[in-house]
Design a protein around this motif. Structure first.
Motif, mmCIF file in Angstrom:
data_model
loop_
_atom_site.group_PDB
_atom_site.id
_atom_site.type_symbol
_atom_site.label_atom_id
_atom_site.label_comp_id
_atom_site.label_asym_id
_atom_site.label_seq_id
_atom_site.Cartn_x
_atom_site.Cartn_y
_atom_site.Cartn_z
ATOM 1 N N VAL A 7 0.823 -1.190 0.000
ATOM 2 C CA VAL A 7 0.000 0.000 0.000
ATOM 3 C C VAL A 7 0.862 1.246 0.000
ATOM 4 C CG1 VAL A 7 -0.136 0.219 2.527
ATOM 5 C CG2 VAL A 7 -2.037 1.038 1.108
ATOM 6 N N ASN A 8 0.394 2.272 -0.663
ATOM 7 C CA ASN A 8 0.993 3.597 -0.586
ATOM 8 C C ASN A 8 0.071 4.417 0.320
ATOM 9 O OD1 ASN A 8 1.552 6.381 -1.026
ATOM 10 N ND2 ASN A 8 2.532 5.885 -2.977
ATOM 11 N N PRO A 9 0.459 4.638 1.582
ATOM 12 C CA PRO A 9 -0.468 5.219 2.560
ATOM 13 C C PRO A 9 -1.118 6.534 2.137
ATOM 14 C CG PRO A 9 1.443 4.350 3.678
ATOM 15 C CD PRO A 9 1.746 4.279 2.205
ATOM 16 N N THR A 13 -5.218 6.198 -0.412
ATOM 17 C CA THR A 13 -6.338 6.409 0.500
ATOM 18 C C THR A 13 -7.676 6.606 -0.210
ATOM 19 O OG1 THR A 13 -4.926 7.276 2.260
ATOM 20 C CG2 THR A 13 -7.256 7.861 2.342
ATOM 21 N N TYR A 45 -4.751 1.117 9.290
ATOM 22 C CA TYR A 45 -3.794 0.065 8.949
ATOM 23 C C TYR A 45 -2.580 0.580 8.162
ATOM 24 C CZ TYR A 45 -7.287 -3.067 10.802
ATOM 25 O OH TYR A 45 -8.163 -3.692 11.647
ATOM 26 N N PRO A 46 -2.760 1.327 7.074
ATOM 27 C CA PRO A 46 -1.575 1.877 6.400
ATOM 28 C C PRO A 46 -0.782 2.820 7.277
ATOM 29 C CG PRO A 46 -3.481 1.942 4.949
ATOM 30 C CD PRO A 46 -3.994 1.596 6.314
ATOM 31 N N PRO A 50 1.992 -0.372 7.960
ATOM 32 C CA PRO A 50 2.123 -0.361 6.491
ATOM 33 C C PRO A 50 2.805 -1.602 5.927
ATOM 34 C CG PRO A 50 3.687 1.158 7.500
ATOM 35 C CD PRO A 50 2.756 0.729 8.586
ATOM 36 N N ASP A 51 3.648 -2.263 6.714
ATOM 37 C CA ASP A 51 4.373 -3.429 6.205
ATOM 38 C C ASP A 51 3.479 -4.646 6.003
ATOM 39 O OD1 ASP A 51 6.671 -1.942 6.251
ATOM 40 O OD2 ASP A 51 7.447 -2.805 8.106
ATOM 41 N N CYS A 53 0.180 -4.319 4.813
ATOM 42 C CA CYS A 53 -0.963 -3.804 4.069
ATOM 43 C C CYS A 53 -0.640 -3.847 2.575
ATOM 44 C CB CYS A 53 -1.279 -2.368 4.478
ATOM 45 S SG CYS A 53 -1.879 -2.193 6.170
ATOM 46 N N TYR A 66 -8.052 -4.452 -1.431
ATOM 47 C CA TYR A 66 -7.040 -4.296 -0.393
ATOM 48 C C TYR A 66 -7.114 -5.454 0.580
ATOM 49 C CZ TYR A 66 -11.040 -2.299 2.204
ATOM 50 O OH TYR A 66 -12.263 -2.089 2.786
ATOM 51 N N LEU A 68 -5.625 -5.669 4.554
ATOM 52 C CA LEU A 68 -5.007 -4.840 5.586
ATOM 53 C C LEU A 68 -4.948 -5.631 6.881
ATOM 54 C CD1 LEU A 68 -7.159 -1.655 4.877
ATOM 55 C CD2 LEU A 68 -4.959 -2.246 3.840
#
Length: 232
Positions: A7-9, A13, A45-46, A50-51, A53, A66, A68
């Protein structure tokens, strides 16, 4: 061509919110419950884990699904209280006002059946432990990790669900998790068959860790929810 990626937080989004809006159950189909639900089930979660997700990328940079999770639900809840709620206060969207501290002020908590948005806000700001099901025996202790997954209808029934769960289980295990749980609607027979094929089983209520050989009864979280568990 679709593929899985971390994921790119920041960039993902809006897409996470969209996937949630499309796949959420009836209770979350109207505002402000939709926005509150996104902030409960997607945003923490992100930010906090983040690791663990991942998103299903359509192939053009857009997340169409997604998965998560976190390897330590108890610590996740603690950091939710300490760190995540601060982000909610920085620029709260419409309907995201901070609720009172019901315990400290001696006010009766809002009931879901009477004021669903207020009930959700109470969980979001004041009771992440309950939201994350840490009030259920063994969850968070015996089964420390958890995750949830949603995929847009356009990419369902193409094998992505299995690939996403396998990626999540490998990632949780790499982070030191020994076991995992997830919540599922008891009436969702197709999901039940899917997770059964992936080695999950129902969490059961037992008095003595099944030492007497009895399986016990289904452990539910209310509203037709059951919990599935798996050792890693």
């Amino acid at each position: 061509m679709a593929f899985l990626r971390p994921v790119n937080p920041s960039a993902d989004t809006p897409a996470l919110d969209h996937v949630f809006r499309v796949t959420a159950g009836p209770a979350f189909k109207s505002e402000p419950a939709t926005t509150i639900g996104s902030n409960m089930f997607c945003h923490p979660y992100p930010f906090l884990a983040p690791d663990t997700c991942f998103v299903l990328d359509s192939g053009s940079g857009e997340a169409v699904g997604y998965i998560l999770g976190t390897p330590d639900t108890t610590d996740f809840a603690r950091r939710w209280r300490v760190d995540f709620t601060k982000t909610l206060d920085q620029k709260p969207p419409q309907g995201m006002r901070r609720p009172p501290d019901y315990d400290a002020e001696g006010i009766a908590r809002p009931k879901a059946e009477e004021d669903f948005p207020a009930h959700l806000l109470d969980l979001l700001y004041n009771r992440p432990e309950d939201l994350l099901n840490l009030n259920v025996p063994m969850l968070g202790k015996r089964y420390a990790a958890h995750f949830h997954v949603d995929i847009l209808p356009s990419h369902q029934r193409q094998g992505w669900g299995r690939k996403m769960v396998e990626l999540m289980l490998d990632s949780l295990k790499a982070k030191g998790a020994k076991s995992v749980f997830l919540g599922m609607e008891a009436a969702n027979e197709s999901a039940g068959k899917f997770y059964d094929a992936m080695g999950f089983s129902m969490l059961l209520k037992v008095l003595d860790e099944s030492a007497n050989g009895e399986k016990g009864e289904t452990n539910g979280g209310g509203n037709g929810t059951i919990f599935l568990i798996k050792d890693l």
